[in-house]
Design a protein around this motif. Structure first.
Motif: not given
Length: 132
Positions: A1-12, A14-29
């Protein structure tokens, strides 16, 4: 999966961004890298189970496997036993071989389950490391 992706279709949507950053932060803690590898393997396995390659002998289907990446889910098909996997999946117009994108179709078809597994897995890793 890429670092950002879109979920849903039509009017509903949303976009998720920063998966790599989230993973790095989890590793740091202190999140264990093996936990992330297990989660990504689980996500790849969802696609492997859903993918239905064309079956003549079953060799191609026998080469499908999920990798254990730390920051991405990987599905591998082919190899020495089935070097033609790419030609089957992507096609070869010069030789009149039509694409049969069974992995891409499985990924698209299982997107909701993949995103649910990712969310649940990240929550579990966060809970395990006392981050929630």
């Amino acid at each position: 999966m890429s670092d950002s992706f879109e979920v849903g279709s039509g009017p509903a949507r949303f976009r998720v961004e920063g998966l790599r950053r989230t993973v790095r932060q989890l590793e740091r803690v202190g999140a264990d890298a093996q936990d992330m590898r297990d989660l990504m393997h689980e996500i790849g396995s969802i696609v492997v189970q859903a993918a239905g390659p064309p079956v003549l002998s079953g060799t191609l289907a026998g080469t499908m496997r999920a990798g254990r990446g730390k920051t991405k889910a990987v599905v591998r098909v082919g190899g020495a036993r089935a070097p033609y996997a790419g030609v089957i999946h992507y096609g070869w117009p010069a030789h009149n071989i039509t694409a049969q994108p069974f992995v891409t179709e499985a990924l698209q078809g299982e997107r909701a389950d993949i995103l649910a597994a990712l969310e649940l897995g990240l929550e579990e890793i966060s809970r395990k490391n006392n981050l929630t």
